[in-house]
Scaffold this active site. Sequence first.
Site, PDB file in Angstrom:
ATOM      1  N   ASP A   1       0.848  -1.187   0.000  1.00 51.19           N
ATOM      2  CA  ASP A   1       0.000   0.000   0.000  1.00 51.19           C
ATOM      3  C   ASP A   1       0.882   1.234   0.000  1.00 51.19           C
ATOM      4  O   ASP A   1       2.038   1.183   0.438  1.00 51.19           O
ATOM      5  CB  ASP A   1      -0.937   0.022   1.210  1.00 51.19           C
ATOM      6  CG  ASP A   1      -2.195   0.847   0.934  1.00 51.19           C
ATOM      7  OD1 ASP A   1      -3.231   0.244   0.593  1.00 51.19           O
ATOM      8  OD2 ASP A   1      -2.142   2.085   1.035  1.00 51.19           O
TER       9      ASP A   1
ATOM     10  N   ASP B   1       4.509   1.946  -3.980  1.00 52.15           N
ATOM     11  CA  ASP B   1       3.622   2.320  -5.079  1.00 52.15           C
ATOM     12  C   ASP B   1       3.633   1.208  -6.115  1.00 52.15           C
ATOM     13  O   ASP B   1       4.691   0.855  -6.651  1.00 52.15           O
ATOM     14  CB  ASP B   1       4.116   3.625  -5.689  1.00 52.15           C
ATOM     15  CG  ASP B   1       3.220   4.170  -6.784  1.00 52.15           C
ATOM     16  OD1 ASP B   1       2.374   3.411  -7.304  1.00 52.15           O
ATOM     17  OD2 ASP B   1       3.375   5.352  -7.129  1.00 52.15           O
ATOM     18  N   VAL B   2       2.472   0.649  -6.410  1.00 56.55           N
ATOM     19  CA  VAL B   2       2.401  -0.477  -7.339  1.00 56.55           C
ATOM     20  C   VAL B   2       2.840  -0.095  -8.748  1.00 56.55           C
ATOM     21  O   VAL B   2       3.211  -0.962  -9.545  1.00 56.55           O
ATOM     22  CB  VAL B   2       0.975  -1.070  -7.341  1.00 56.55           C
ATOM     23  CG1 VAL B   2       0.003  -0.160  -8.085  1.00 56.55           C
ATOM     24  CG2 VAL B   2       0.955  -2.468  -7.930  1.00 56.55           C
TER      25      VAL B   2
ATOM     26  N   ASN C   1      -5.409  -5.318  -6.541  1.00 57.97           N
ATOM     27  CA  ASN C   1      -6.520  -4.493  -6.079  1.00 57.97           C
ATOM     28  C   ASN C   1      -6.205  -2.999  -6.055  1.00 57.97           C
ATOM     29  O   ASN C   1      -7.125  -2.179  -6.063  1.00 57.97           O
ATOM     30  CB  ASN C   1      -6.907  -4.949  -4.661  1.00 57.97           C
ATOM     31  CG  ASN C   1      -7.837  -3.984  -3.980  1.00 57.97           C
ATOM     32  OD1 ASN C   1      -8.996  -3.865  -4.344  1.00 57.97           O
ATOM     33  ND2 ASN C   1      -7.323  -3.275  -2.976  1.00 57.97           N
TER      34      ASN C   1
ATOM     35  N   SER D   1     -14.244  -3.458 -12.545  1.00 53.22           N
ATOM     36  CA  SER D   1     -15.330  -2.618 -12.040  1.00 53.22           C
ATOM     37  C   SER D   1     -16.559  -2.792 -12.911  1.00 53.22           C
ATOM     38  O   SER D   1     -16.455  -3.142 -14.094  1.00 53.22           O
ATOM     39  CB  SER D   1     -14.910  -1.145 -12.050  1.00 53.22           C
ATOM     40  OG  SER D   1     -16.011  -0.281 -11.862  1.00 53.22           O
TER      41      SER D   1
ATOM     42  N   TYR E   1     -11.036   5.989 -15.391  1.00 56.83           N
ATOM     43  CA  TYR E   1     -11.190   4.821 -14.518  1.00 56.83           C
ATOM     44  C   TYR E   1     -11.825   3.645 -15.260  1.00 56.83           C
ATOM     45  O   TYR E   1     -11.310   2.526 -15.242  1.00 56.83           O
ATOM     46  CB  TYR E   1     -12.036   5.214 -13.319  1.00 56.83           C
ATOM     47  CG  TYR E   1     -12.308   4.114 -12.318  1.00 56.83           C
ATOM     48  CD1 TYR E   1     -11.373   3.811 -11.331  1.00 56.83           C
ATOM     49  CD2 TYR E   1     -13.501   3.404 -12.344  1.00 56.83           C
ATOM     50  CE1 TYR E   1     -11.621   2.821 -10.391  1.00 56.83           C
ATOM     51  CE2 TYR E   1     -13.762   2.416 -11.417  1.00 56.83           C
ATOM     52  CZ  TYR E   1     -12.827   2.130 -10.440  1.00 56.83           C
ATOM     53  OH  TYR E   1     -13.082   1.137  -9.520  1.00 56.83           O
TER      54      TYR E   1
ATOM     55  N   LYS F   1     -10.197   0.004 -16.171  1.00 53.54           N
ATOM     56  CA  LYS F   1     -10.792  -1.236 -15.671  1.00 53.54           C
ATOM     57  C   LYS F   1     -11.178  -2.158 -16.825  1.00 53.54           C
ATOM     58  O   LYS F   1     -11.108  -3.392 -16.701  1.00 53.54           O
ATOM     59  CB  LYS F   1     -12.017  -0.922 -14.802  1.00 53.54           C
ATOM     60  CG  LYS F   1     -11.679  -0.229 -13.494  1.00 53.54           C
ATOM     61  CD  LYS F   1     -10.748  -1.059 -12.629  1.00 53.54           C
ATOM     62  CE  LYS F   1     -10.632  -0.513 -11.221  1.00 53.54           C
ATOM     63  NZ  LYS F   1      -9.691  -1.293 -10.388  1.00 53.54           N
TER      64      LYS F   1
END
Length: 256
Positions: free
Chosen positions: A38, A63-64, A89, A141, A154, A158
């Site tokens: 996270d 940070d991913v 996620n 999503s 977004y 997704k």
Amino acid sequence: MRLSLDGHTAIVTGAGAGIGRATASLFSDRGATVVGLDIDTNPHDDGPHFADVVADGELVVGDVSDPDDVDRLFETCRTYGEPSIVFNNAGIGSRGTIEEISLEMWREMYGIHVEGAYHVCKRALPGMAERGDGRVVNMSSVGALVPYQESADYASAKGALVSMTRQLAADYSEAGVNVNAVAPGIIRADLEKSDLEGKSADELGDQARLVDATRRTLLPTIGDPADVAEAVAFLVSDAARFITAQVLPVDGGWSV
């Protein structure tokens, strides 16, 4: 017993709060060692800390979208065991229509959602395939399945994760790796549809956009992070051993 995750080591990104934390907690309850990633140690939703809900494992701060941080995540994970479960996620929320989103914002959205999943899967999948055992779930999503207003960045990111899920499944399922996605609808802890009824936009503030969205949900409730966690935990369990390349809506019937 088919829902048990005993003996598994799981990676969960965006594990510090919300759906990620709820899933990490459920994985732990079912016997898995969980290593989370996270951006911050402290949960943004004022909920419990990762260490308070996971019995075995730890949270890596990073940070991913940064490959070096993802390398640190895997180095930490391998001190517990090779990852056999991945839940991609980590994410951020939508920020408007195409005309409102700068190129920098667009790239940030894809960097976190799509490239983040790329960084994790690129490091996890070869070992899973070699061992003949792996379970990957990507966080998509409802916005990837049906039109979702003011969500150009977004929803399109997704949607890319849906295609990525199916492509990874095509490439790795034969090696014994299941790759699926979940597509949540409205997920808000401690919020019911009735809480939104009869209130003006001024009264609702940031929740004003939820009103139209909740009208599309067939069930009389709004989803809770635990609802998504249960779906993810099912998909990574032996109970879902014959399920791959699928996108499971967890949306109260919105996408029907």
